[in-house]
Write a protein that holds these residues in place. Sequence first.
Motif, PDB file in Angstrom:
ATOM      1  N   UNK A   1       0.826  -1.205   0.000  1.00  0.00           N
ATOM      2  CA  UNK A   1       0.000   0.000   0.000  1.00  0.00           C
ATOM      3  C   UNK A   1       0.861   1.256   0.000  1.00  0.00           C
ATOM      4  N   UNK A   2       1.888   1.258   0.852  1.00  0.00           N
ATOM      5  CA  UNK A   2       2.778   2.419   0.901  1.00  0.00           C
ATOM      6  C   UNK A   2       3.451   2.671  -0.442  1.00  0.00           C
ATOM      7  N   UNK A   3       3.905   1.604  -1.099  1.00  0.00           N
ATOM      8  CA  UNK A   3       4.556   1.760  -2.387  1.00  0.00           C
ATOM      9  C   UNK A   3       3.626   2.373  -3.420  1.00  0.00           C
ATOM     10  N   UNK A   4       2.392   1.890  -3.479  1.00  0.00           N
ATOM     11  CA  UNK A   4       1.422   2.413  -4.441  1.00  0.00           C
ATOM     12  C   UNK A   4       1.060   3.866  -4.137  1.00  0.00           C
ATOM     13  N   UNK A   5       0.852   4.160  -2.874  1.00  0.00           N
ATOM     14  CA  UNK A   5       0.455   5.516  -2.493  1.00  0.00           C
ATOM     15  C   UNK A   5       1.587   6.512  -2.692  1.00  0.00           C
ATOM     16  N   UNK A   6       2.826   6.107  -2.418  1.00  0.00           N
ATOM     17  CA  UNK A   6       3.962   7.008  -2.650  1.00  0.00           C
ATOM     18  C   UNK A   6       4.131   7.280  -4.143  1.00  0.00           C
ATOM     19  N   UNK A   7       3.901   6.266  -4.965  1.00  0.00           N
ATOM     20  CA  UNK A   7       3.969   6.474  -6.415  1.00  0.00           C
ATOM     21  C   UNK A   7       2.896   7.464  -6.859  1.00  0.00           C
ATOM     22  N   UNK A   8       1.721   7.348  -6.289  1.00  0.00           N
ATOM     23  CA  UNK A   8       0.638   8.267  -6.642  1.00  0.00           C
ATOM     24  C   UNK A   8       0.990   9.695  -6.250  1.00  0.00           C
ATOM     25  N   UNK A   9       1.463   9.878  -5.039  1.00  0.00           N
ATOM     26  CA  UNK A   9       1.770  11.223  -4.555  1.00  0.00           C
ATOM     27  C   UNK A   9       2.951  11.843  -5.285  1.00  0.00           C
ATOM     28  N   UNK A  10       3.841  11.011  -5.820  1.00  0.00           N
ATOM     29  CA  UNK A  10       4.987  11.533  -6.569  1.00  0.00           C
ATOM     30  C   UNK A  10       4.556  12.201  -7.874  1.00  0.00           C
TER      31      UNK A  10
END
Length: 281
Positions: A127-136
């Motif tokens: 989840x963290x990986x996906x969300x960090x990619x989104x916020x980037x």
Amino acid sequence: MRFNVMGSFEIIDDHGKVHSPGMPKVCQTLAVLLTRPGEVAGIDSLILELWGDSPPRTATTTLQTYIYYARKMFVTEGLVPADRNPLVTCPQGYVLQVDADRVDAVVFERLVAEGRAAAENGELEAALGLLRRALALWRGPVLGSVHAGRILKGRIARLEELRIRALELCVDAEIRLGRHREAVAELRELVAEHPLNEWFHGQLVSALYRSGRRAEALQAYQDLRRTLREELGVDPSAEVQRLYHELLAPDRSGRPPADRPVVRSAHRTTVPPPRLPVCTP
């Protein structure tokens, strides 16, 4: 082509060159179409976006002119062949037929939805990986270089709310993984950026206390209380006040209080594949 709306409006070709229509109204028209790629934008909606409640008598003709210049830009800039223009006319209006994954806002929404689903399934690292990619993908205010009318303002507000939700989910995942110390720095930045968001403040108070920084946790609560009183004339919510009282009188076991308040629930956002109606160039 790639289309960026999460920041200044950009059209990027396959060589990485950035293009943007020179006419503000053309940019505004394309922005409406790009925030719903593959969906028809009605003529009435586009007129409302461009001129509000006081359109000129020639609004429909002028809109057709903006569409013409947008199509011309795609061809003259070498973005598409002349016989494959993505901006097409439909009986109800216009549609920009592009791959949804070529629009950063659509990718952002998809990644947030996938991150939320992973978090709900307990897959916190994923989840963290996906969300960090989104916020980037967030480069600044949505469509910051485009004047926004009534339609775009609503769509921009939706994306901004989704960004806050993604940030909440990131913080929640970090805390559920026991990374309270790591969360403190991010939460300090978030409460500075969103001073009236009590959820961020509450999580900062909790993360500080769980990191062994009780005095700072109490100060963080007082900062929130002062801000709310000065800006809105209200006190913190009952949930945050309960957290504060637990800080003042921790139980004898020495265990820190539960993380409060709980992350708000939100409806799952999914991005369906674009429906490509039968239209004419």
